[in-house]
Scaffold this motif. Structure first.
Motif, short mmCIF file in Angstrom:
data_model
loop_
_atom_site.label_atom_id
_atom_site.label_comp_id
_atom_site.label_asym_id
_atom_site.label_seq_id
_atom_site.Cartn_x
_atom_site.Cartn_y
_atom_site.Cartn_z
N THR A 65 0.84 -1.21 0.00
CA THR A 65 0.00 0.00 0.00
C THR A 65 0.87 1.25 0.00
OG1 THR A 65 -1.69 -1.17 1.25
CG2 THR A 65 -1.83 1.23 1.20
N GLY A 66 0.74 2.04 -1.07
CA GLY A 66 1.47 3.30 -1.16
C GLY A 66 2.95 3.17 -1.42
N SER A 67 3.44 1.97 -1.74
CA SER A 67 4.88 1.79 -1.94
C SER A 67 5.33 2.42 -3.26
CB SER A 67 5.24 0.31 -1.93
OG SER A 67 4.84 -0.31 -3.13
N ALA A 68 6.59 2.80 -3.29
CA ALA A 68 7.14 3.41 -4.49
C ALA A 68 7.16 2.42 -5.66
CB ALA A 68 8.55 3.92 -4.20
N VAL A 69 7.29 1.14 -5.35
CA VAL A 69 7.32 0.13 -6.41
C VAL A 69 5.94 -0.06 -7.01
CG1 VAL A 69 7.71 -2.31 -6.91
CG2 VAL A 69 9.30 -1.08 -5.44
N ALA A 70 4.91 -0.20 -6.15
CA ALA A 70 3.56 -0.50 -6.63
C ALA A 70 2.87 0.72 -7.24
CB ALA A 70 2.71 -1.05 -5.50
N THR A 71 3.39 1.90 -7.01
CA THR A 71 2.78 3.11 -7.58
C THR A 71 3.71 3.83 -8.54
OG1 THR A 71 3.54 4.44 -5.69
CG2 THR A 71 1.36 3.42 -5.53
N GLY A 72 4.91 3.28 -8.73
CA GLY A 72 5.89 3.93 -9.59
C GLY A 72 6.00 3.31 -10.97
N ASP A 73 7.23 3.22 -11.46
CA ASP A 73 7.48 2.71 -12.81
C ASP A 73 7.04 1.25 -12.94
OD1 ASP A 73 8.82 3.00 -15.49
OD2 ASP A 73 9.97 1.33 -14.66
N ILE A 74 6.27 0.94 -13.98
CA ILE A 74 5.74 -0.42 -14.16
C ILE A 74 6.86 -1.43 -14.40
CG2 ILE A 74 4.32 -1.89 -15.63
CD1 ILE A 74 2.46 0.45 -16.08
N SER A 75 7.87 -1.03 -15.16
CA SER A 75 8.98 -1.94 -15.46
C SER A 75 9.72 -2.36 -14.19
CB SER A 75 9.97 -1.28 -16.43
OG SER A 75 9.36 -1.06 -17.69
N GLU A 76 9.90 -1.42 -13.28
CA GLU A 76 10.56 -1.76 -12.01
C GLU A 76 9.69 -2.71 -11.20
OE1 GLU A 76 12.26 0.30 -7.89
OE2 GLU A 76 11.40 1.55 -9.49
N HIS A 77 8.39 -2.49 -11.23
CA HIS A 77 7.46 -3.37 -10.51
C HIS A 77 7.54 -4.80 -11.06
CE1 HIS A 77 3.18 -3.66 -8.58
NE2 HIS A 77 3.99 -4.61 -8.17
N ILE A 78 7.52 -4.92 -12.36
CA ILE A 78 7.64 -6.25 -12.98
C ILE A 78 8.98 -6.88 -12.63
CG2 ILE A 78 7.77 -7.49 -15.18
CD1 ILE A 78 5.85 -5.41 -16.36
N ASP A 79 10.04 -6.06 -12.65
CA ASP A 79 11.39 -6.56 -12.37
C ASP A 79 11.48 -7.13 -10.95
OD1 ASP A 79 14.30 -6.83 -12.83
OD2 ASP A 79 14.44 -5.25 -11.33
N VAL A 80 10.85 -6.47 -9.99
CA VAL A 80 10.90 -6.94 -8.60
C VAL A 80 10.27 -8.33 -8.49
CG1 VAL A 80 10.01 -6.57 -6.28
CG2 VAL A 80 10.96 -4.66 -7.56
N ILE A 81 9.14 -8.55 -9.17
CA ILE A 81 8.46 -9.84 -9.07
C ILE A 81 9.17 -10.90 -9.91
CG2 ILE A 81 6.31 -11.06 -9.58
CD1 ILE A 81 4.82 -8.51 -8.85
N VAL A 82 9.66 -10.53 -11.07
CA VAL A 82 10.33 -11.51 -11.94
C VAL A 82 11.67 -11.94 -11.36
CG1 VAL A 82 11.46 -11.81 -14.17
CG2 VAL A 82 9.19 -10.78 -14.06
N ASN A 83 12.47 -11.00 -10.90
CA ASN A 83 13.84 -11.30 -10.47
C ASN A 83 14.07 -11.27 -8.97
OD1 ASN A 83 14.87 -11.47 -13.22
ND2 ASN A 83 14.60 -9.24 -13.31
N GLY A 84 13.08 -10.79 -8.21
CA GLY A 84 13.28 -10.72 -6.77
C GLY A 84 14.27 -9.64 -6.41
N ARG A 85 14.69 -9.66 -5.16
CA ARG A 85 15.68 -8.69 -4.69
C ARG A 85 16.74 -9.42 -3.87
NH1 ARG A 85 14.77 -6.13 -8.22
NH2 ARG A 85 13.93 -4.02 -8.43
#
Length: 395
Positions: free
Chosen positions: A319-339
């Motif tokens: 909720t309100g995170s920079a990832v979930a409300t920011g750049d879509i590519s970064e959001h996809i990258d977090v889920i695809v590749n993890g951290r």
């Protein structure tokens, strides 16, 4: 006087023998009826482990009977009220030899069957089937060598049951969506490792408990004698959801297993075809949110909470995170590749492109967020292709 002492000693021995016999009978009764005892299992090795356990238990009982028998006899026979006077002696070579030699003999007698069983437990040679088991927070991944069959096994107990909102089932926290399926009467070799932290794959009925360690492969094996469903758990504290990482093994007759394997291959092939078809499909925002809601509940809620609030200091909020409300590519990258260095896993091989697109869409339009963004499976596939191309150029 000497005759009385001999009579007392014989009586004492008779009592000890009778007590040992009675305790052995009780021990056998407990072993057969009491569920608190070690399980006999459904494999030859588990039977050997059980027999070894009971042998050592009987030896301990016999030692306890003799030691406590002598102690209580001495306390009674040499009590102060009878005028007994303590002997004053030390450095008895005979006594020291006796209490050194007897334990050594006992230990050797216990070591022989124990060594035999341990050697048998480690012999993974001449296996009929090899399964790779990979532990991760908090699920198991099974891969059947030379069969092109692999899948994840996750806890199937509903979140409502865990939260106490609905009745708990008979196998609460010991049920999964995809059990490990094995044939009976075939030697199965396990190769065990981990993606993140140390886990431990433990099924009591098989007498198999082996750590899964990142960057290292442990081996174990089993040959199941009886068809049925056998349950276990991760036996190594591995993080917040350690208690939500059950193991379920479905042992089948050989012909039934062969049919299951053929059906599983067909199911995997169909899933691949559906995944390919999804790349050209365009789903509505609501369709994606519906799918993403279920994916989030199954894969994300355990860390980020059902409401997306996360756990401060451990797991970030959606909720309100920079990832979930920011750049879509970064959001996809977090889920695809993890951290790296965090509990956030790479889901590229755990979820389809359609599922990743759906959960991204849901996170951006639910859980208190409202970006209006819609992500399709084709977008996720394009991201993966671009990343793969960049990786090849870098090499």
């Amino acid at each position: 006087m000497k005759g009385i002492q001999v009579t007392v000693w014989r009586l004492f021995k008779s009592v000890c023998i009778g007590l040992a016999t009675y305790m052995s009978f009780v021990a056998m009764t407990v072993a057969e009826e009491n569920t608190f005892n070690m399980t006999q299992g459904v494999t030859d090795i588990s039977g050997q482990v059980y027999d070894l356990h009971m042998l050592i238990f009987y030896i301990c009982v016999a030692i306890a009977v003799v030691v406590f028998g002598i102690m209580f006899y001495s306390m009674y026979h040499h009590r102060k009220s009878k005028g007994a006077v303590a002997a004053n002696f030390h450095e008895s070579t005979k006594v020291e030899v006796i209490w050194t030699v007897i334990p050594i003999i006992i230990l050797v007698l216990m070591a022989i069957p124990a060594t035999k069983t341990l050697v048998a437990m480690e012999d993974t040679s001449q296996s009929d089937l090899t399964v790779k088991i990979t532990g991760s927070q908090w699920k198991w991944h099974y891969s059947y060598f030379n069969e092109n069959v692999e899948f994840f096994s996750l806890l199937a107990t509903s979140q409502k049951s865990i939260d106490g909102l609905e009745e708990k089932g008979a196998h609460y926290l010991l049920e999964v969506d995809n059990p490990l399926v094995l044939p009976i009467n075939r030697k199965v070799r396990f190769l065990m490792t981990s993606d993140d932290v140390i886990h431990s794959w433990w099924v009591p009925d098989f007498a198999v408990k082996k750590d899964t360690i990142p960057g290292f492969i442990n081996e174990a094996w089993t040959r199941i004698d009886e068809p049925g469903i056998y349950r276990g758990q991760c036996a190594e504290l591995c993080g917040r959801a350690h208690g939500f990482m059950p193991i379920v093994v479905h042992a089948m007759e050989e012909t039934q297993y062969d049919q299951w394997l053929a059906d599983k291959k067909a199911e995997i092939e169909q899933a691949k075809q559906e995944a390919a078809a999804s790349l050209t499909a365009t789903l509505s925002k609501q369709e994606l949110i519906d799918i993403g809601t279920q994916v989030y509940a199954d894969r994300c809620a355990v860390c980020h909470q059902a409401n997306g609030a996360g756990i401060p200091g451990a797991f970030p909020a959606i909720t309100g995170s920079a990832v979930a409300t920011g750049d879509i590519s970064e959001h996809i990258d977090v889920i695809v590749n993890g951290r790296a260095g965090t509990a956030m896993q790479a889901f590229a091989n755990q979820l389809t492109d359609k599922e990743i697109a759906a959960v991204v869409t849901y996170q951006r339009n639910g859980l208190g967020n409202d970006t209006g963004d819609v992500v399709q499976a084709a977008d996720v596939n394009a991201f993966k292709a671009a990343q793969s191309g960049a990786s090849e150029e870098a090499q």
